[in-house]
Design a protein around this motif. Structure first.
Motif: not given
Length: 431
Positions: A104, A130, A138, A174, A177, A235, A237-242
């Protein structure tokens, strides 16, 4: 044994290097102005690049296999087997590098520094999980990530974390990140790699403090399911939203939910959401009023967070080597200290003007000031949205795996009675 070979090889290389130096001192250099012809240079074979491409191929294969095992095979035993393989290969064999979590920072640095080019293998490690998360949930966290794998194998006596506590603790991820982006964007440090709690465990060497941190994290992981993944991983955090947008996702039961609650007891990560009935009229009015207040407070939280982040620029800027050097030179110039450091002595030996160093440090502090607005505003926005989420009612008839929180570990499969019915039917068909 392997490390002994490395040590012997290193000593041999050192002795050969010394021998070459001594040879250069014993014999005069050739006469370049005579008829001597320079040999044509050769390019050494890039062994390391080959290994990195192999890593990408293994990562792609592991992601595909994990997605199949989670969504089609629905086998916890097979998922755990792949988890152990990922731990041994990406963790102990490849020593935690290349890591999608740390990649990242490489991506961020390439965005803010035009002179920095991200290697294609690093970009692949960052993007592939991603893409798979966007389509399959996930599954990277399920059985491919070595950081999650090492926590999964030590989990023995899981203790449930209250929902309110988990939501609050998740805010640290968060913050982590945002800090990683800030320091990478300013070219200061790769804090994710520097404070990776398991890198010393994978390499069996490194900083004692980081080794202790990793040991403490694993000790906590015996009772709290994957604490780093749930509460710290940037990382993740990004996976959670996707994963909220994923085309396919993990389902606890293969067909209908009979509300036996066994899946809720089986999940050590608090990712099972209970059925929720319609709110009463009074509860709805209270939630509606709270939601209106929080929506009005959201811009205030963002501004307060941005102001706080910018105000910390004098502290955060010290993460940059130039700022630390400028402060040290200032102390030496004003007589606040009498000794010198290696860094200050090296700078003085270059003959560069001190005023230019101060100017560069001031420019970096300004960048941290503007970056602090975004960092603090981001944290304030996340905190506000978390509070707003508590005031939003979501109708749910069955026990469901949360799209964002579910790590696709497959533990709930074996506890679902309907899953056993499906397996028995499959066996009957085969027989």
């Amino acid at each position: 044994m392997i490390r002994s070979v490395y040590v012997i090889t290193g000593i041999a290389v050192l002795l050969i290097s010394c021998g070459l130096v001594w040879a250069a001192e014993r014999f005069p250099p050739p006469d370049f102005e005579g008829g001597h012809e320079l040999p044509s240079p050769t390019t050494p074979h890039p062994h390391q690049d080959i290994y990195e491409y192999i890593d990408v191929a293994v990562l792609l294969a592991a992601l595909g296999l994990a997605s199949y095992l989670v969504l089609k095979k629905r086998s916890r035993r097979a998922i755990f087997t792949l988890t152990v393989f990922s731990l041994l290969y990406f963790g102990f064999w490849r020593e935690g590098c290349i890591c999608p979590v740390g990649a990242t920072q490489n991506i961020v640095l390439s965005i803010f520094d035009a002179a920095y080019v991200v290697p294609i293998t690093v970009a692949a490690f960052f993007l592939l999980p991603l893409v798979f998360t966007l389509f399959f949930g996930r599954t990277f966290c399920a059985a491919v990530c070595p950081l999650g794998a090492i926590q999964d194998v030590v989990l023995c006596r899981p203790v449930a974390v209250p929902g309110w506590a988990e939501s609050g603790l998740r805010l640290f991820a968060y913050v982590y990140l945002g800090a990683a982006v800030l320091f990478a964007a300013t070219g200061s440090a790769f804090v994710i790699c520097r404070y990776d709690p398991f890198i010393s465990v994978f390499r069996l060497t490194g900083s004692l403090n980081i080794l202790i941190l990793g040991g403490c994290m694993l000790l906590i992981g015996v009772f709290i399911g994957r604490p780093y993944c749930r509460f710290l991983c940037p990382y993740g955090v990004i996976l959670r939203q996707l994963s909220r947008l994923s085309r396919r996702r993990v389902t606890i039961t293969p067909d209908e939910c009979i509300r036996c609650k066994l899946c809720e007891d089986a999940c050590p990560f608090g990712a099972i959401r209970k059925p929720e009935a319609q709110w009463s009229g009074q509860d709805y009015r209270i939630a509606k009023k709270r939601l209106a207040i929080l929506l009005l407070a959201l811009p205030v939280l963002v501004l307060l967070g941005g102001w706080a982040g910018s105000s910390l620029k004098a502290v955060t800027a010290r993460g940059h080597a130039t700022v630390r050097l400028a402060e040290r030179i200032y102390l030496e110039e004003t007589g606040a200290v009498t000794d010198t450091t290696d860094a200050s002595s090296a700078f003085r030996a270059t003959g560069k003007p001190i005023e230019q160093l101060y100017k560069d440090a001031s420019s970096i502090r300004a960048r941290f000031g503007s970056g602090g607005w975004f960092f603090g505003g981001f944290v304030g926005l996340v905190a506000g949205l978390k509070l707003i989420g508590l005031s939003v009612w979501r109708q749910r008839k069955d026990y469901e795996a949360d799209r964002a929180s579910c790590l696709a570990c497959g533990r709930c499969f074996e506890y679902c009675p309907r899953e056993h019915v499906r397996l028995n039917k499959t066996k009957d068909v085969k027989s």
